[in-house]
Motif scaffolding. Structure first.
Motif, mmCIF file in Angstrom:
data_model
loop_
_atom_site.group_PDB
_atom_site.id
_atom_site.type_symbol
_atom_site.label_atom_id
_atom_site.label_comp_id
_atom_site.label_asym_id
_atom_site.label_seq_id
_atom_site.Cartn_x
_atom_site.Cartn_y
_atom_site.Cartn_z
ATOM 1 N N LEU A 21 112.213 79.762 49.438
ATOM 2 C CA LEU A 21 113.310 79.851 50.401
ATOM 3 C C LEU A 21 112.729 79.605 51.789
ATOM 4 O O LEU A 21 111.899 80.379 52.262
ATOM 5 N N CYS A 22 113.143 78.508 52.422
ATOM 6 C CA CYS A 22 112.594 78.157 53.737
ATOM 7 C C CYS A 22 113.572 78.556 54.831
ATOM 8 O O CYS A 22 114.733 78.142 54.807
ATOM 9 N N ILE A 23 113.079 79.336 55.773
ATOM 10 C CA ILE A 23 113.925 79.781 56.877
ATOM 11 C C ILE A 23 113.477 79.051 58.140
ATOM 12 O O ILE A 23 112.366 79.264 58.624
ATOM 13 N N PRO A 24 114.320 78.141 58.659
ATOM 14 C CA PRO A 24 113.933 77.401 59.858
ATOM 15 C C PRO A 24 113.739 78.363 61.032
ATOM 16 O O PRO A 24 114.614 79.180 61.323
ATOM 17 N N THR A 25 112.587 78.288 61.654
ATOM 18 C CA THR A 25 112.290 79.226 62.732
ATOM 19 C C THR A 25 111.672 78.538 63.935
ATOM 20 O O THR A 25 111.185 77.422 63.854
ATOM 21 N N ALA A 26 111.709 79.280 65.053
ATOM 22 C CA ALA A 26 110.982 78.885 66.253
ATOM 23 C C ALA A 26 109.694 79.695 66.276
ATOM 24 O O ALA A 26 109.635 80.773 65.700
ATOM 25 N N PHE A 27 108.669 79.170 66.935
ATOM 26 C CA PHE A 27 107.340 79.779 66.896
ATOM 27 C C PHE A 27 106.858 80.049 68.333
ATOM 28 O O PHE A 27 106.762 79.122 69.133
ATOM 29 N N CYS A 28 106.626 81.331 68.636
ATOM 30 C CA CYS A 28 106.259 81.710 70.011
ATOM 31 C C CYS A 28 105.027 82.601 70.015
ATOM 32 O O CYS A 28 104.700 83.229 69.024
ATOM 33 N N SER A 29 104.380 82.665 71.165
ATOM 34 C CA SER A 29 103.273 83.611 71.311
ATOM 35 C C SER A 29 103.867 84.972 71.662
ATOM 36 O O SER A 29 105.039 85.070 72.019
ATOM 37 N N TYR A 30 103.030 86.023 71.613
ATOM 38 C CA TYR A 30 103.576 87.345 71.916
ATOM 39 C C TYR A 30 104.053 87.484 73.345
ATOM 40 O O TYR A 30 104.901 88.301 73.645
ATOM 41 N N SER A 31 103.517 86.648 74.227
ATOM 42 C CA SER A 31 104.038 86.735 75.592
ATOM 43 C C SER A 31 105.250 85.823 75.788
ATOM 44 O O SER A 31 105.721 85.637 76.898
ATOM 45 N N GLY A 32 105.750 85.258 74.683
ATOM 46 C CA GLY A 32 107.010 84.524 74.748
ATOM 47 C C GLY A 32 106.864 83.035 75.010
ATOM 48 O O GLY A 32 107.852 82.326 75.165
ATOM 49 N N ALA A 92 106.384 79.182 74.186
ATOM 50 C CA ALA A 92 106.697 78.363 73.015
ATOM 51 C C ALA A 92 105.430 77.730 72.468
ATOM 52 O O ALA A 92 104.648 77.152 73.211
ATOM 53 N N LEU A 93 105.230 77.841 71.162
ATOM 54 C CA LEU A 93 104.065 77.219 70.523
ATOM 55 C C LEU A 93 104.502 76.113 69.575
ATOM 56 O O LEU A 93 103.730 75.636 68.764
ATOM 57 N N GLU A 138 114.286 75.918 82.854
ATOM 58 C CA GLU A 138 113.676 76.882 81.928
ATOM 59 C C GLU A 138 113.397 76.306 80.540
ATOM 60 O O GLU A 138 113.626 76.943 79.522
ATOM 61 N N ILE A 139 112.920 75.052 80.553
ATOM 62 C CA ILE A 139 112.517 74.417 79.289
ATOM 63 C C ILE A 139 111.065 74.797 79.008
ATOM 64 O O ILE A 139 110.712 75.202 77.903
ATOM 65 N N TYR A 140 110.220 74.626 80.036
ATOM 66 C CA TYR A 140 108.813 74.995 79.937
ATOM 67 C C TYR A 140 108.417 75.748 81.199
ATOM 68 O O TYR A 140 108.868 75.402 82.291
ATOM 69 N N SER A 141 107.539 76.708 81.035
ATOM 70 C CA SER A 141 106.873 77.292 82.200
ATOM 71 C C SER A 141 105.731 76.351 82.560
ATOM 72 O O SER A 141 105.387 75.454 81.772
ATOM 73 N N LEU A 142 105.140 76.573 83.706
ATOM 74 C CA LEU A 142 104.039 75.711 84.111
ATOM 75 C C LEU A 142 102.912 75.742 83.072
ATOM 76 O O LEU A 142 102.353 74.704 82.705
ATOM 77 N N SER A 143 102.600 76.934 82.568
ATOM 78 C CA SER A 143 101.495 76.999 81.596
ATOM 79 C C SER A 143 101.886 76.309 80.284
ATOM 80 O O SER A 143 101.035 75.724 79.612
ATOM 81 N N GLU A 144 103.165 76.346 79.945
ATOM 82 C CA GLU A 144 103.594 75.632 78.727
ATOM 83 C C GLU A 144 103.463 74.113 78.906
ATOM 84 O O GLU A 144 103.067 73.401 77.985
ATOM 85 N N ILE A 145 103.792 73.610 80.096
ATOM 86 C CA ILE A 145 103.665 72.161 80.329
ATOM 87 C C ILE A 145 102.194 71.768 80.226
ATOM 88 O O ILE A 145 101.838 70.790 79.553
#
Ligand code: ADP
Ligand code: MG
Length: 695
Positions: free
Chosen positions: A140-151, A153-154, A549-556
């Motif tokens: 059973l595959c559950i489509p998910t988003a993947f984030c770090s603990y500080s939120g 996006a990974l 609010e798509i990416y933070s600077l560190s996410e970019i």
């Protein structure tokens, strides 16, 4: 006989299944979560998990997984079984609400671009309830988003969902100005057409370059390639047809709307087009489609190549990202309407896209930049690396009339007045299509053709959604303050056309003259990935992503690093593979063939016979061999030097200029020898053997 309608979506926990398996309260609250994007209440989650588990077990599933799209570009899953031990030694099958909504994969090996130190390796996955759960290989595959603990996006899904929210917010503001208060949500839609090659597995296994890099690093052109255009839309071979039937069935079971299939231009090349859906679902489905294509091919003793350019001199593969914007009331915002007000609205959304593509050319280029796609873009088989837009002659005349105030031919003496006039009928005809444009208007949607066949479509759509959201925001800011809507709207559209028409090009994008013309217009020509990527960090792009609010600077920065690193790793692997093939196969084989010629030459001489073939061939071969040997040394040296370069942006440029170039040089020499060395002595099978391997 089994009917498609019997099994379509049978492996998906879709709306119909939810309705039948959930109590009406739970169903309603789940639906609300899906529609509003709210967080799921844990008691609701528990009931949904229970029902999902029962349904999945009924279908033979034993495991579940949070299915996600890390920044590697492929999908990831870690299977957990449903079993839970009881005190009496038996097991029960268990699946709780909290396991449905949140998972904690040990994710230390996924690229994070420095967002997550390995010591705090854990990230978490969160269910994206707008994409249905499904069963794949008893899981059973559950489509998910993947984030770090500080939120942070990974993955590729989180920013895609954020970009969809951004365009939703701004489009709703604009629609309100046109009186559309009934519209409560706006979503972008995508239909990604997927190209691929299908070759025989035996042939594949004989080519280490295909195995290690996905493309052939050597190989002379076969006597017959795609010159006759006899493969395009040609009769599908029975073996390929069986594959397609099987593939369709697997996709249909997963509720994926595979619609058309046909042969493409190159021999062994094919295409699959789905019916479009909401962008995040289309992205999920495209990932699944690529995976299942490869799996089904294997079952048929074939290999599906998704690389953008598996064969030199033969058309490569892309993915046409057909993109539009729709309301929850069923209105396509990029479709011209029947009334003056509908047309005014259409034109405003149209010029928003024009402005977005012009101002964010660099981001669109980056979204399709990869080591593999670099071989395809600009090679006169796919759009050039210059981003431009095609709107068609009819729409071009309309825009012209608005800009200049000059009359439209069919309208007598008046120019087109926005909000007052109806647009002339625009043909929605495929024959009008300009296949050389990277970004073409096709009547009620845009087709972004530069996307590579192996890439996730997420990145392209993140860029598109966000850039258009930004333009809609600017438009709404102006028009919300307007005291004379009709006039201000007209002025705004006119101004936007004047300022951004340079991005519109309806001519032949493959023509050399376009490169000059584009440069005169000040358009970017980012020929390669190393040249394109640094634009990620342009201030205007950072502002765009952070403000919506798509990416933070560190996410970019992380995405940038990952893309650069990926490029350097791919080129490195290719160079190592090329060296391996040269050292262990090409040079020894060429020497062996030379020896054969030398023996034959000597023997013939002894007998006083003619030996020009041996002599001439030997001369050509030995000079080529010396050339290969010295180029090989040059390549080894370049790689050694590369290993001392620490800054990734310097490294990628170095690899492009000093490694890929030498690889191309040595390939030319080896390919020229392939044409004269006896097949018996040549170490690898030829292009002809590969491209026509599926009978
Ligand atoms: P063709 O190219 O064969 O004429 P279409 O132009 O109808 O077919 O569609 C090509 C692709 O565009 C298909 O995948 C289709 O689902 C998709 N498409 C059609 N309408 C839209 C839309 N409004 N939004 C996104 N994709 C669309
Ligand atoms: Mg197409």
């Amino acid at each position: 006989m089994e009917q498609v309608t019997d099994y379509f979506g049978s492996l998906v926990f879709d709306d119909k299944t939810m309705k039948s398996k959930l109590s009406s309260d739970v169903y309603k609250s789940l639906k609300k979560t899906i529609q509003d994007g709210k967080e799921l209440d844990i008691s609701v989650a528990n009931s949904v998990a229970q029902a999902m588990k029962e349904w999945a077990i009924e279908k033979g599933a034993t495991h579940f997984t949070h299915w996600f799209q890390p920044m590697t570009g492929i999908t990831a899953e870690k299977h957990d079984s449903f079993i839970s031990p009881e005190s009496d030694g038996r097991v029960i099958m268990e699946f709780k609400g909290k396991e449905l909504v949140k998972g904690e994969p040990d994710a230390s090996s996924f690229p994070s671009g420095g967002l997550r130190a390995t010591c705090e390796a854990r990230g978490y996955t969160a269910w994206d309830p707008t994409s249905y759960a499904f069963i794949k290989d008893k899981c059973l595959c559950i489509p998910t988003a993947f984030c770090s603990y500080s939120g942070e996006a990974l993955d590729k899904k989180t920013p895609l969902l954020r970009s969809m929210q951004a365009i939703n917010k701004q489009a709703l503001r604009v629609l309100k100005l046109f009186g559309h208060t009934e519209v409560t949500s706006v979503k972008t839609t995508v239909g990604p057409e997927q190209e691929y090659f299908l070759i025989d597995k035996e042939a594949y296994l004989k080519r280490p370059d295909l195995i290690y890099t996905g493309r052939t690093l050597f190989g002379a052109k076969p006597p017959k390639g795609q010159e006759l255009d006899d493969h395009y839309f040609g009769v599908i071979k029975p073996r390929v047809q069986e594959f397609m039937n099987d593939l369709n069935k697997e996709l249909w079971k997963l509720g994926i709307l595979a619609k058309t299939e046909h042969n493409e231009v190159a021999p062994a090349q094919h295409e699959l087009a789905p019916i479009f859906s909401t962008t995040n679902i289309a992205a999920d489905n495209n990932q699944l489609t690529m995976e299942i294509m490869q799996k089904v091919a294997k079952k048929h003793n074939m290999v599906c190549l998704l690389h953008e350019k598996p064969f030199k001199g033969v058309n490569g593969s892309g993915k046409h990202n057909n993109w539009s914007i729709s309301t929850n009331t069923g209105l396509n915002l990029l479709e011209p309407g029947d009334t003056p007000i509908e047309n005014a609205q259409f034109l405003l959304f149209l010029v928003a896209v024009i402005k977005a593509v012009d101002e964010y050319q660099d981001l669109l280029r980056i979204s399709v930049a990869s080591a593999s796609n670099d071989f395809r873009l600009g090679a006169n088989e796919a759009p050039p690396a210059i981003i431009s837009m095609f709107v068609g002659d009819d729409l071009a005349l309309v825009l012209d009339s608005i800009e200049t105030g000059k009359p439209l031919a069919h309208k007598g003496s008046n120019s087109l007045k926005i909000g007052v006039d109806v647009l002339p009928k625009l043909p929605k005809d495929a024959t009008d299509r300009n296949r050389t444009s990277p970004f073409a208007f096709t009547g009620n949607k845009f087709e972004f053709r530069a996307v590579g066949s192996s890439e996730s479509i997420s990145c392209a759509n993140i860029m598109l959604n966000t850039a258009v959201a930004e333009e809609l925001k600017k438009f709404a800011d102006i028009l919300e303050k307007s005291k004379d809507f009709e006039n201000d709207l007209h002025d705004l559209i006119k101004k936007t056309i004047i300022e951004h028409k340079r991005i519109i090009f309806n001519g032949n994008g493959y023509d050399e003259s376009w490169v000059k013309e584009a440069s005169k217009r000040g358009l970017l020509n980012l020929k390669s990935t190393p040249e394109a990527l640094p634009h990620y960090l342009n201030q205007k792009n950072i502002d765009l992503f952070t403000s919506h609010e798509i990416y933070s600077l560190s996410e970019i920065k992380a995405r940038y690093e990952i893309a650069q690193e990926h490029y350097t790793k791919v080129v490195n692997i290719e160079a190592e593979t090329a060296l391996d093939m040269i050292n262990k196969y090409y040079l020894p084989s060429i020497t062996k063939f030379s020896n054969f010629l030398i023996d034959s030459y000597k023997n013939k001489k002894e007998l006083g016979l003619e030996s020009a073939y041996e002599y001439d061939t030997l001369k050509t071969i030995s000079s080529a061999e010396a050339n290969i040997y010295s180029l090989k040394a040059k390549l080894e040296k370049a790689l050694e030097k590369a290993s001392t370069i620490s800054k990734v942006e310097d490294l990628s440029i170095y690899l492009k200029d000093n490694v890929l170039t030498v690889m191309a040089e040595v390939r030319d020499v080896i390919d020229s020898l392939e044409l004269i060395v006896s097949k018996e002595y040549w170490p690898f099978i030829s292009y002809g053997d590969i491209l026509y391997s599926v009978k």
